[in-house]
Scaffold this motif. Sequence first.
Motif, mmCIF file in Angstrom:
data_model
loop_
_atom_site.group_PDB
_atom_site.id
_atom_site.type_symbol
_atom_site.label_atom_id
_atom_site.label_comp_id
_atom_site.label_asym_id
_atom_site.label_seq_id
_atom_site.Cartn_x
_atom_site.Cartn_y
_atom_site.Cartn_z
ATOM 1 N N HIS B 236 0.807 -1.214 0.000
ATOM 2 C CA HIS B 236 0.000 0.000 0.000
ATOM 3 C C HIS B 236 0.846 1.273 0.000
ATOM 4 N N LYS B 237 2.152 1.146 0.307
ATOM 5 C CA LYS B 237 3.006 2.349 0.288
ATOM 6 C C LYS B 237 3.539 2.640 -1.117
ATOM 7 N N TRP B 238 3.373 1.688 -2.030
ATOM 8 C CA TRP B 238 3.974 1.831 -3.343
ATOM 9 C C TRP B 238 3.027 2.506 -4.313
ATOM 10 N N PRO B 239 3.587 3.104 -5.429
ATOM 11 C CA PRO B 239 2.704 3.677 -6.453
ATOM 12 C C PRO B 239 1.804 2.595 -7.061
ATOM 13 N N HIS B 240 0.698 3.073 -7.653
ATOM 14 C CA HIS B 240 -0.329 2.135 -8.104
ATOM 15 C C HIS B 240 0.194 1.097 -9.096
ATOM 16 N N TRP B 241 0.972 1.582 -10.091
ATOM 17 C CA TRP B 241 1.421 0.637 -11.131
ATOM 18 C C TRP B 241 2.376 -0.400 -10.532
ATOM 19 N N VAL B 242 3.176 -0.008 -9.557
ATOM 20 C CA VAL B 242 4.075 -0.975 -8.930
ATOM 21 C C VAL B 242 3.247 -2.037 -8.195
ATOM 22 N N GLN B 243 2.168 -1.574 -7.554
ATOM 23 C CA GLN B 243 1.290 -2.522 -6.865
ATOM 24 C C GLN B 243 0.758 -3.571 -7.833
ATOM 25 N N GLN B 244 0.338 -3.063 -8.994
ATOM 26 C CA GLN B 244 -0.227 -3.987 -9.989
ATOM 27 C C GLN B 244 0.812 -5.000 -10.460
ATOM 28 N N VAL B 245 2.007 -4.481 -10.744
ATOM 29 C CA VAL B 245 3.069 -5.380 -11.194
ATOM 30 C C VAL B 245 3.383 -6.396 -10.090
ATOM 31 N N ALA B 246 3.469 -5.911 -8.853
ATOM 32 C CA ALA B 246 3.842 -6.778 -7.746
ATOM 33 C C ALA B 246 2.813 -7.877 -7.538
ATOM 34 N N THR B 247 1.524 -7.563 -7.713
ATOM 35 C CA THR B 247 0.532 -8.611 -7.477
ATOM 36 C C THR B 247 0.427 -9.552 -8.662
ATOM 37 N N ALA B 248 0.816 -9.087 -9.861
ATOM 38 C CA ALA B 248 0.733 -9.965 -11.029
ATOM 39 C C ALA B 248 2.009 -10.789 -11.209
ATOM 40 N N ASN B 249 3.052 -10.465 -10.474
ATOM 41 C CA ASN B 249 4.318 -11.198 -10.566
ATOM 42 C C ASN B 249 4.072 -12.703 -10.412
ATOM 43 N N PRO B 250 4.392 -13.492 -11.451
ATOM 44 C CA PRO B 250 4.053 -14.918 -11.387
ATOM 45 C C PRO B 250 4.666 -15.627 -10.187
ATOM 46 N N ALA B 251 5.891 -15.248 -9.804
ATOM 47 C CA ALA B 251 6.505 -15.928 -8.663
ATOM 48 C C ALA B 251 5.669 -15.700 -7.409
ATOM 49 N N SER B 252 5.200 -14.446 -7.200
ATOM 50 C CA SER B 252 4.356 -14.168 -6.036
ATOM 51 C C SER B 252 3.046 -14.931 -6.119
ATOM 52 N N VAL B 253 2.477 -14.976 -7.330
ATOM 53 C CA VAL B 253 1.186 -15.641 -7.501
ATOM 54 C C VAL B 253 1.277 -17.104 -7.081
ATOM 55 N N TYR B 254 2.313 -17.800 -7.578
ATOM 56 C CA TYR B 254 2.410 -19.231 -7.256
ATOM 57 C C TYR B 254 2.740 -19.442 -5.783
ATOM 58 N N MET B 255 3.592 -18.575 -5.213
ATOM 59 C CA MET B 255 3.904 -18.712 -3.786
ATOM 60 C C MET B 255 2.641 -18.542 -2.956
ATOM 61 N N GLU B 256 1.828 -17.557 -3.343
ATOM 62 C CA GLU B 256 0.575 -17.304 -2.639
ATOM 63 C C GLU B 256 -0.308 -18.546 -2.627
ATOM 64 N N LEU B 257 -0.405 -19.196 -3.790
ATOM 65 C CA LEU B 257 -1.241 -20.392 -3.897
ATOM 66 C C LEU B 257 -0.766 -21.481 -2.944
ATOM 67 N N PHE B 258 0.538 -21.718 -2.942
ATOM 68 C CA PHE B 258 1.073 -22.801 -2.105
ATOM 69 C C PHE B 258 0.951 -22.443 -0.621
ATOM 70 N N ARG B 259 1.174 -21.164 -0.286
ATOM 71 C CA ARG B 259 1.058 -20.773 1.118
ATOM 72 C C ARG B 259 -0.374 -20.932 1.591
ATOM 73 N N HIS B 260 -1.288 -20.514 0.749
ATOM 74 C CA HIS B 260 -2.689 -20.626 1.126
ATOM 75 C C HIS B 260 -3.084 -22.085 1.281
ATOM 76 N N ALA B 261 -2.528 -22.936 0.412
ATOM 77 C CA ALA B 261 -2.885 -24.355 0.482
ATOM 78 C C ALA B 261 -2.300 -25.015 1.727
ATOM 79 N N MET B 262 -1.041 -24.724 2.019
ATOM 80 C CA MET B 262 -0.361 -25.445 3.092
ATOM 81 C C MET B 262 -0.632 -24.843 4.476
ATOM 82 N N ILE B 263 -0.743 -23.507 4.567
ATOM 83 C CA ILE B 263 -0.915 -22.857 5.872
ATOM 84 C C ILE B 263 -2.135 -21.947 5.811
#
Lengths: 275, 312
Positions: B236-263
């Motif tokens: 939330h401290k970052w500019p809007h476009w950086v936020q979008q890039v950060a949430t679309a980053n495939p590495a983050s996306v897949y990590m999120e999936l596994f974290r949500h599944a396991m914990i």
Amino acid sequence: MAETTMITDREERDARAISAAKETRTPTVVVDDVHIVYKVHGASAGKGSATSALSRLISRKRSPAITEVHAVRGVSFTAYKGEAVGLIGSNGSGKSTLLSAIAGLLPTEKGGIYTNGQPSLLGVNAALMDDLTGERNVVLGCLAMGMSPAQVKERYQNIVDFSGINEKGEFINLPMRTYSSGMAARLRFSIAAAKTHDVLLIDEALSTGDQAFQRRSEARIRELRKEAGTVFLVSHNNNAIRDTCERTIWIETGELIMDGPTDEVVGMYERGERP
Amino acid sequence: MSTVSEPINLSLPGGVDTGLTPKQLADKYGLTVSGRRPGLLAYTKQLWGRRHFIVAFATARLVAQYTTAKMGQVWQVVTPLLNCAVFYLVFGLILSGNSVPKYIPWLCVGVFIFQFIQSAIQSGTGAISYNLGLIRALHFPRACMPIAFTVIQLQQLLISMVVLVVIVLSNGLMPGLTWFQVIPAMFLLSLFNTGLALMMARIGAKTSDISQLMPFVLRTWMYLSGVMYSIADRVHKWPHWVQQVATANPASVYMELFRHAMIPSIYSKKHYGSSAEKLPPHVWEMALGWALVAFVIGYVFFWKAEEEYGRG
């Protein structure tokens, strides 16, 4: 006595080849006015040093280290089903380059090479997987050539027996890097020869094998020809060419010198004559 | 030698074909240009025919990988553990201040998933150049190589997942139904990695300099992907476009999936109140999208240069 019968056999064979040439034959490899030019990177000195690389970057010059080698110059011939063709010529005459191009591993600069199916090239230094055992290499090699696991199981013992690797102990269970160059070459040929090829290109791959293996592989080459394939053989052993091939192509500095019955061509080559 | 007087050319066609030019002869008998690349469909068919080769090659390589080490395949378990230990030392203890509950399993998921992506890219880069001997000796669809290397990394990930289960359980977390989400997530991630490996294999085959550059690119990507810190904490401290890039980053996306599944408990407000992260919206859609895009582009890109691998 044995020597003379061998020679008449060969004369008969060559005569048969000549009369067959008047019939309609099915071509398997057509080489049409082929030129091959190598681009060799890093031929000039100084490329390795950081300062010269940096100065090249700054001066924006293209890498000067590319040298062109015109290895094959306008060679044409056609090979037919069931033929065994020998390729002779001195070192660096372009024989191996030509085989690589027929196998599709080198692009042609000009002209075209047309083949029936995918030719397989057996080179002398074509390594498989050095850190894996001979057994793994046999299995993986066969699977890579498109055999099913069941076919591999069925042919495995034949391949090992043919290679003769296990004649001096259980070498098949050792990594291939522990093999002598002759043993490795034998195993590679045995793997490749386990499959029927439309066109098989053999580049000095048999020269490192011992007498018994050379006899076995010559017999296998004859079998492959009967299965309607074409075999090309590059060798500096003229007797191997005489025994296996009825037709020989002589190449020198990338140009075709002579193409005809083996005894005639190899005879000229050995006497140092030119047509 | 009666043959010398009448010059006979064994090369020229005889019988009904007499007088045809080489090109006409080749066309008449349906000969094809040597080493020409097959169509995309035919290529896929060939590749499917080599599926046993891909699996056998991957297994053989995985076993051979550790033959020179005395502890052998124990390293397959020890290496990921050591990786986690180092990151925990630096980011969990020295630079502590993470709001993430259950930090150790959370970190381990991130490390293992990124490791999978990273090693798929690295081994993909060398897939062609390290296997030139095999490629020149035998004929098979070259895509077998990068795919087999991704399979090796997948096998490594499976071992890491077993380690992860032990870590999760030893941190007092109970197994739950969400664990089954790991299966589709792993499938999508493998597809994504295969695409990347194929892409990198073609680039690496042409430009060997790329293997010098890749470690830096990968390290930057790792630090930007929130492997050891929570992106949600800072986004939330970052500019809007950086936020979008950060949430679309495939590495983050897949990590999120596994974290949500396991914990899953760290995502529930019931346990952690407002400090709980939410599973961002559209994560599964993005994971599917990245997998398809990477795989299709990577596959076509690799196939386009099929006839050139092993040349030169």
